[in-house]
Motif scaffolding. Structure first.
Motif: not given
Length: 125
Positions: A20-28, A30-35, A69-73, A77-80
């Motif tokens: 699964l992928s989660c892409a954020a648009a219009g924000i960063t 890097c300073n947010r927890n992702m779940g 497994i959760i990862t982020r890039d 601006n994405s979390v997987y």
């Protein structure tokens, strides 16, 4: 309000894998927890995994440890969420979520303020 777009869901047989992928648009992010929070039919949305904005902490519920497994890039601006050894019990709509900037890592819905539209994961027996 933060635009989060999930993708990668689908129909798989038990024992298979999905990414699964989660892409954020219009924000960063890097300073947010992702779940990641799945919601099965007639069930409450529940926590399965999170990745701290500090990059130093991840958390998994016991039922998915060793399988997900959760990862982020941050550059993308994405979390997987890599899901292996899938079980029918994993069937749900999977929602991506983001906290406010700089928040302490949390594992409940109240720790996250922004949500994606969800992507359907169906695991057949």
């Amino acid at each position: 309000q933060v635009p989060l777009l999930e993708s990668g869901g689908g129909l798989v047989q038990a024992g298979g894998s999905l990414s699964l992928s989660c892409a954020a648009a219009g924000i960063t992010i890097c300073n947010r927890n992702m779940g990641w929070f799945p919601q099965a039919p007639r069930k409450e949305r529940e926590f399965v995994s999170a990745f701290s904005w500090t990059g130093s902490s991840t958390h998994y519920v016991d039922s998915v440890k060793g399988r997900f497994i959760i990862t982020r890039d941050n550059a993308k601006n994405s979390v997987y969420l890599q899901m292996n050894s899938l079980k029918p019990e994993d069937t749900a709509i999977y929602y991506c979520s983001a906290s406010i900037p700089g928040r302490t890592l949390g594992t409940g819905k109240r720790s996250y303020d922004y949500w994606g539209q969800g992507t359907q994961v169906t695991v057949s027996s």
